[in-house]
Motif scaffolding. Structure first.
Motif, PDB file in Angstrom:
ATOM      1  N   LEU A   1       0.814  -1.215   0.000  1.00  0.00           N
ATOM      2  CA  LEU A   1       0.000   0.000   0.000  1.00  0.00           C
ATOM      3  C   LEU A   1       0.845   1.262   0.000  1.00  0.00           C
ATOM      4  O   LEU A   1       0.449   2.279  -0.581  1.00  0.00           O
ATOM      5  CB  LEU A   1      -0.920   0.031   1.235  1.00  0.00           C
ATOM      6  CG  LEU A   1      -2.080  -0.950   1.293  1.00  0.00           C
ATOM      7  CD1 LEU A   1      -2.754  -0.850   2.650  1.00  0.00           C
ATOM      8  CD2 LEU A   1      -3.073  -0.673   0.182  1.00  0.00           C
ATOM      9  N   ASP A   2       1.985   1.209   0.651  1.00  0.00           N
ATOM     10  CA  ASP A   2       2.790   2.418   0.875  1.00  0.00           C
ATOM     11  C   ASP A   2       4.074   2.450   0.054  1.00  0.00           C
ATOM     12  O   ASP A   2       4.993   3.212   0.366  1.00  0.00           O
ATOM     13  CB  ASP A   2       3.112   2.547   2.365  1.00  0.00           C
ATOM     14  CG  ASP A   2       1.857   2.555   3.212  1.00  0.00           C
ATOM     15  OD1 ASP A   2       0.896   3.236   2.833  1.00  0.00           O
ATOM     16  OD2 ASP A   2       1.831   1.859   4.255  1.00  0.00           O
ATOM     17  N   ALA A   3       4.123   1.662  -1.003  1.00  0.00           N
ATOM     18  CA  ALA A   3       5.300   1.685  -1.878  1.00  0.00           C
ATOM     19  C   ALA A   3       5.488   3.092  -2.446  1.00  0.00           C
ATOM     20  O   ALA A   3       4.516   3.820  -2.684  1.00  0.00           O
ATOM     21  CB  ALA A   3       5.128   0.680  -3.008  1.00  0.00           C
TER      22      ALA A   3
ATOM     23  N   GLY B   1      -5.902   1.105   4.888  1.00  0.00           N
ATOM     24  CA  GLY B   1      -4.814   1.195   5.857  1.00  0.00           C
ATOM     25  C   GLY B   1      -3.550   1.859   5.357  1.00  0.00           C
ATOM     26  O   GLY B   1      -2.484   1.700   5.974  1.00  0.00           O
ATOM     27  N   ALA B   2      -3.636   2.624   4.273  1.00  0.00           N
ATOM     28  CA  ALA B   2      -2.445   3.307   3.750  1.00  0.00           C
ATOM     29  C   ALA B   2      -1.935   4.336   4.755  1.00  0.00           C
ATOM     30  O   ALA B   2      -2.716   5.002   5.435  1.00  0.00           O
ATOM     31  CB  ALA B   2      -2.774   3.990   2.426  1.00  0.00           C
TER      32      ALA B   2
ATOM     33  N   SER C   1       3.863   8.032  -2.875  1.00  0.00           N
ATOM     34  CA  SER C   1       3.048   6.836  -2.712  1.00  0.00           C
ATOM     35  C   SER C   1       1.730   7.004  -3.461  1.00  0.00           C
ATOM     36  O   SER C   1       1.411   8.087  -3.964  1.00  0.00           O
ATOM     37  CB  SER C   1       2.761   6.598  -1.227  1.00  0.00           C
ATOM     38  OG  SER C   1       1.923   7.637  -0.726  1.00  0.00           O
ATOM     39  N   ALA C   2       0.952   5.936  -3.501  1.00  0.00           N
ATOM     40  CA  ALA C   2      -0.369   6.005  -4.132  1.00  0.00           C
ATOM     41  C   ALA C   2      -1.241   7.060  -3.455  1.00  0.00           C
ATOM     42  O   ALA C   2      -1.905   7.868  -4.119  1.00  0.00           O
ATOM     43  CB  ALA C   2      -1.041   4.634  -4.075  1.00  0.00           C
TER      44      ALA C   2
ATOM     45  N   VAL D   1      -8.613   8.393  -2.452  1.00  0.00           N
ATOM     46  CA  VAL D   1      -8.027   8.664  -1.133  1.00  0.00           C
ATOM     47  C   VAL D   1      -8.811   7.922  -0.053  1.00  0.00           C
ATOM     48  O   VAL D   1      -8.226   7.285   0.833  1.00  0.00           O
ATOM     49  CB  VAL D   1      -8.000  10.178  -0.844  1.00  0.00           C
ATOM     50  CG1 VAL D   1      -7.674  10.448   0.626  1.00  0.00           C
ATOM     51  CG2 VAL D   1      -6.976  10.875  -1.735  1.00  0.00           C
ATOM     52  N   ASP D   2     -10.119   7.994  -0.126  1.00  0.00           N
ATOM     53  CA  ASP D   2     -10.970   7.309   0.857  1.00  0.00           C
ATOM     54  C   ASP D   2     -10.733   5.799   0.816  1.00  0.00           C
ATOM     55  O   ASP D   2     -10.617   5.154   1.871  1.00  0.00           O
ATOM     56  CB  ASP D   2     -12.432   7.633   0.568  1.00  0.00           C
ATOM     57  CG  ASP D   2     -13.365   7.149   1.658  1.00  0.00           C
ATOM     58  OD1 ASP D   2     -13.055   7.359   2.854  1.00  0.00           O
ATOM     59  OD2 ASP D   2     -14.412   6.554   1.340  1.00  0.00           O
TER      60      ASP D   2
END
Length: 229
Positions: A96-98, A126-127, A105-106, A119-120
């Motif tokens: 998720l946080d790459a 859990g980002a 990040s994304a 974003v939601d």
């Protein structure tokens, strides 16, 4: 000679049923082998969630990246492709946080570009949203993404997060004239007096860039807070 005839000439004893099963198995195996990384990356960017799901199910890595280090999730978030995001966040081991080569990040890119729905989704998955350096709230404040700033603050984002030059979300919003973001940050308790490396505060930047309404909002908030002491 046709493919079936060629196979039958090599394996004349194989039954028609066994041959059919073999051909079906071969057909099912082909996409994973024949599909390229470009196919997967393009599917993520263009919002083809079914293609992404199919290729991943057949063995391609859901954390695949392009030459700039953008993962499938980063590409989908950047291009506002919620269906692909929804598919990817379900994948076991998804990062998720790459970060890409630029350090984004994304969630950061979705915040920068104003994709509130994505974003939601990422927040619910859990980002990470509160970290040192540039972060989603700083990006949202800089660009005036009020709805996203609200989502992040409601989730618990630090309203006094510091950019590399020690500017805060309030400073960026005040400098760039984003009064709705300023209002949300003031409500969340953002500091009025922090100064960045250039010794600028949110109020001084608002005055400098002639955002007089925002300067007035900050001054009014200062009086309200003083009255509470």
């Amino acid at each position: 000679m046709k493919p079936v005839a060629r196979i039958r000439s090599v394996f004349p004893a194989v039954s028609v049923r066994a041959l059919a099963v073999a051909l079906v198995s071969l057909h099912l195996a082909l996409p994973a082998a024949a599909a390229s990384l470009d196919d997967l990356l393009n599917a993520a960017k263009l919002g083809d969630s079914a293609e992404v799901a199919q290729l991943v199910a057949r063995g391609m890595d859901p954390n695949s990246t392009d030459q700039s280090g953008n993962t499938l999730l980063i590409l989908a978030a950047r291009e506002d492709q919620p269906a692909v995001v929804a598919e990817l966040v379900k994948q076991r081991g998804i990062r998720l946080d790459a970060r890409n080569a630029a350090g984004d990040s994304a969630l950061m890119l979705a915040s920068l570009r104003g994709h509130a729905g994505v974003v939601d989704q990422l927040l619910k998955a859990g980002a990470a949203f509160d970290h040192e350096g540039w972060n989603p709230l700083l990006y949202a404040a800089f660009e005036g993404r009020a709805a996203i700033a609200g989502l992040l603050l409601d989730k618990g984002a630090n309203p006094n997060a510091l950019a590399p030059n020690r500017s805060t979300p309030l400073m960026f919003a005040a400098r760039n004239g984003h009064d709705e973001v300023v209002a949300r940050l003031l409500k969340a308790g953002a500091s009025l007096d922090l100064a960045n490396d250039q010794k600028e505060t949110a109020e001084s930047w608002a005055v400098k860039y002639r955002n007089t309404d925002i300067a007035g909002m900050i001054q009014a908030e200062r009086k309200v807070r003083a009255a509470r002491r």
